[in-house]
Design a protein around this motif. Structure first.
Motif, PDB file in Angstrom:
ATOM      1  N   THR A  13      43.398  37.474  30.798  1.00  0.00           N
ATOM      2  CA  THR A  13      42.579  37.395  32.010  1.00  0.00           C
ATOM      3  C   THR A  13      43.429  37.799  33.215  1.00  0.00           C
ATOM      4  O   THR A  13      44.667  37.731  33.158  1.00  0.00           O
ATOM      5  CB  THR A  13      42.072  35.950  32.239  1.00  0.00           C
ATOM      6  N   PRO A  14      42.770  38.178  34.307  1.00  0.00           N
ATOM      7  CA  PRO A  14      43.543  38.450  35.530  1.00  0.00           C
ATOM      8  C   PRO A  14      44.374  37.246  35.973  1.00  0.00           C
ATOM      9  O   PRO A  14      45.497  37.414  36.443  1.00  0.00           O
ATOM     10  CB  PRO A  14      42.459  38.794  36.554  1.00  0.00           C
ATOM     11  N   ALA A  15      43.850  36.036  35.786  1.00  0.00           N
ATOM     12  CA  ALA A  15      44.593  34.834  36.177  1.00  0.00           C
ATOM     13  C   ALA A  15      45.889  34.712  35.364  1.00  0.00           C
ATOM     14  O   ALA A  15      46.945  34.387  35.930  1.00  0.00           O
ATOM     15  CB  ALA A  15      43.729  33.595  35.995  1.00  0.00           C
ATOM     16  N   TYR A  38      48.219  45.431  35.671  1.00  0.00           N
ATOM     17  CA  TYR A  38      47.628  44.790  34.503  1.00  0.00           C
ATOM     18  C   TYR A  38      46.267  45.391  34.200  1.00  0.00           C
ATOM     19  O   TYR A  38      45.620  45.992  35.063  1.00  0.00           O
ATOM     20  CB  TYR A  38      47.535  43.268  34.662  1.00  0.00           C
ATOM     21  N   MET A  39      45.861  45.221  32.941  1.00  0.00           N
ATOM     22  CA  MET A  39      44.547  45.652  32.459  1.00  0.00           C
ATOM     23  C   MET A  39      44.073  44.558  31.508  1.00  0.00           C
ATOM     24  O   MET A  39      44.813  44.170  30.600  1.00  0.00           O
ATOM     25  CB  MET A  39      44.669  46.985  31.712  1.00  0.00           C
ATOM     26  N   THR A  40      42.863  44.037  31.736  1.00  0.00           N
ATOM     27  CA  THR A  40      42.339  42.992  30.860  1.00  0.00           C
ATOM     28  C   THR A  40      40.896  43.276  30.481  1.00  0.00           C
ATOM     29  O   THR A  40      40.215  44.075  31.124  1.00  0.00           O
ATOM     30  CB  THR A  40      42.410  41.591  31.520  1.00  0.00           C
ATOM     31  N   PHE A  47      41.409  45.496  36.260  1.00  0.00           N
ATOM     32  CA  PHE A  47      42.771  46.006  36.389  1.00  0.00           C
ATOM     33  C   PHE A  47      43.172  45.986  37.849  1.00  0.00           C
ATOM     34  O   PHE A  47      42.331  45.992  38.746  1.00  0.00           O
ATOM     35  CB  PHE A  47      42.903  47.419  35.810  1.00  0.00           C
ATOM     36  N   LEU A  48      44.467  45.932  38.040  1.00  0.00           N
ATOM     37  CA  LEU A  48      45.013  45.914  39.388  1.00  0.00           C
ATOM     38  C   LEU A  48      46.470  46.339  39.294  1.00  0.00           C
ATOM     39  O   LEU A  48      47.103  46.167  38.249  1.00  0.00           O
ATOM     40  CB  LEU A  48      44.906  44.501  39.980  1.00  0.00           C
ATOM     41  N   SER A  49      46.993  46.900  40.380  1.00  0.00           N
ATOM     42  CA  SER A  49      48.404  47.275  40.403  1.00  0.00           C
ATOM     43  C   SER A  49      48.946  47.072  41.810  1.00  0.00           C
ATOM     44  O   SER A  49      48.192  47.001  42.769  1.00  0.00           O
ATOM     45  CB  SER A  49      48.585  48.734  39.971  1.00  0.00           C
ATOM     46  N   SER A  50      50.273  46.972  41.880  1.00  0.00           N
ATOM     47  CA  SER A  50      50.908  46.782  43.185  1.00  0.00           C
ATOM     48  C   SER A  50      52.204  47.583  43.267  1.00  0.00           C
ATOM     49  O   SER A  50      53.008  47.578  42.337  1.00  0.00           O
ATOM     50  CB  SER A  50      51.236  45.300  43.396  1.00  0.00           C
TER      51      SER A  50
END
Length: 179
Positions: A13-15, A38-40, A47-50
């Motif tokens: 999960t994103p969490a 991440y990718m879930t 998904f999200l990136s930084s």
């Protein structure tokens, strides 16, 4: 020269992914950058990136690109950079983060997972032989069962195989599928 440390971890999960990221940010608080992606989810829509202070698009996107190129999900990749005094430029940063992510993903053990479905149904005891023959040949696992004059059973099977199994169950006299 800059030093890059890359890590890949499972995250459903994103969490969960954010917990992993927070741990690395704490453990490597002295690093110049802690970049991640991440990718879930089975649909690969979460998904999200930084870039964490690197020029826009030079860290998080290349990390996420490696996750995508391997078709992975339920994973988080963190790349820690200790600045070494030499600026790498945009293309150098992209290459470094992409390569670090690739190496971390290659080194991490991969695990095949499948989305599962439960099929619950009732049937008369007289249909037991037909039901059990079908269960044996279907590849489904029995998640729950109760036998009496009227029997109940819940099967667990890969989502891709659920509809064909429902159709085959419906062909057995007396089987009533739950909604």
């Amino acid at each position: 020269m800059s030093r890059f440390l890359a890590f890949a971890h499972p995250a459903s999960t994103p969490a969960e992914a954010k917990e992993v990221i927070a741990r690395y940010q704490k453990d490597y608080h002295d690093a110049r950058h802690v970049c991640w992606a991440y990718m879930t989810g089975p649909a690969r829509t979460d998904f999200l990136s930084s870039d964490n202070g690197e020029p826009s698009g030079t860290a998080g996107k290349p990390i996420l690109g490696q996750i995508n190129s391997l078709g992975l999900t339920d994973v988080v990749v963190v790349v820690v950079r200790y600045f070494g005094g030499i600026k790498l430029g945009t293309s150098g940063l992209i290459s470094a983060y992409r390569e670090a992510a690739r190496l971390a993903l290659e080194a991490a053990p991969a695990e095949d997972r499948h989305v599962m479905a439960d099929i619950a149904f009732t049937f008369p005891y007289l249909a037991m032989n037909d039901v059990m023959k079908l269960v044996k040949t279907s590849g489904a696992a029995i998640a729950a069962q109760q036998f009496d004059n009227s029997c109940t059973m819940t099967l667990r099977i890969r989502l891709d195989d659920a509809d064909p199994l429902r159709c085959r169950l419906a062909d057995i006299d007396g089987v009533i599928l739950d909604s």
